[in-house]
Design an enzyme around this catalytic site. Sequence first.
Site, PDB file in Angstrom:
ATOM      1  N   SER A   1       5.703 -29.015 -26.429  1.00  0.00           N
ATOM      2  CA  SER A   1       6.012 -28.657 -25.269  1.00  0.00           C
ATOM      3  C   SER A   1       7.128 -29.060 -24.594  1.00  0.00           C
ATOM      4  CB  SER A   1       4.810 -28.578 -24.424  1.00  0.00           C
ATOM      5  OG  SER A   1       4.934 -28.230 -23.234  1.00  0.00           O
TER       6      SER A   1
ATOM      7  N   TYR B   1      -1.458 -33.804 -20.642  1.00  0.00           N
ATOM      8  CA  TYR B   1      -1.131 -33.222 -21.418  1.00  0.00           C
ATOM      9  C   TYR B   1       0.416 -33.326 -21.989  1.00  0.00           C
ATOM     10  CZ  TYR B   1       1.009 -28.511 -23.112  1.00  0.00           C
ATOM     11  OH  TYR B   1       1.492 -27.616 -23.770  1.00  0.00           O
TER      12      TYR B   1
END
Length: 259
Positions: free
Chosen positions: A149, A162
């Site tokens: 990501s 995350y």
Amino acid sequence: MTPPYENAIVVVTGASTGLGRAIAVGAADQGARAVIINYASNESEAQETAWQVRALGAEAVAVRGDVGEDADCIAIAEAAAPFGRIDALFCNAGKTTRVTAHAHQLDKLTGEDFLDVYRVNVVGTFQAVRACRALLEQSDRAAVVATSSVAGVTGNGSSIAYSASKGALNTMVLTLARGLAPKIRINAVAPGFMDTVWFDKMGPHRDKIRASVIERTPLKAAASAEDIAGTALYLGSEAANRVTGQTLVADAGLSMTGG
């Protein structure tokens, strides 16, 4: 022209919806012989992915498993074993824990939150690669593509846990690229905003975030799952046969703006 995935045996983790489904269907559309579709819990969505893969002429095998469990990763590899090899492994399974206000994350996040996210995003990828390694080595075009990501590059994600997990994943890709060479390539694709159920979970904030992304990106675009699947499929194909150890950011240029 020969299709990029002609006769390929492809494994996609986290393939019941979103990017995973787009990768699985895209590989079938590009000539794959068989696609192993891993899912953690949503069997009906996984079977829909399998139906779409079969409609394009490829075999589809759906296998349930949590990549955070080593035994489940072994089961995923065993589902591919009858085909004798794996040509491309897409480590797409992932999870997050959401804390909307970054200023509150030190108080809201726990050590258990970190361990839970790392268990899937980092350890799960490692275990999937390890389980599939022997079958990948039977291929003459073996490639692994991990879904990272842009949060792992900018630190601006759904939570500190995350973002940190995706940063760790990017580093692990570098290390694995050395350990798997010369037989197996490994790279990561790092998407920004995507129009998938992942972002649907943001509820009423989703449309505002989408509009903000479109406004701030140089390309004035919010990616679809199919957009990012195209990038992932490139990294897993022979067109990228001299690319390994890289994290390719696919965020329509948002990270260039500091967003």
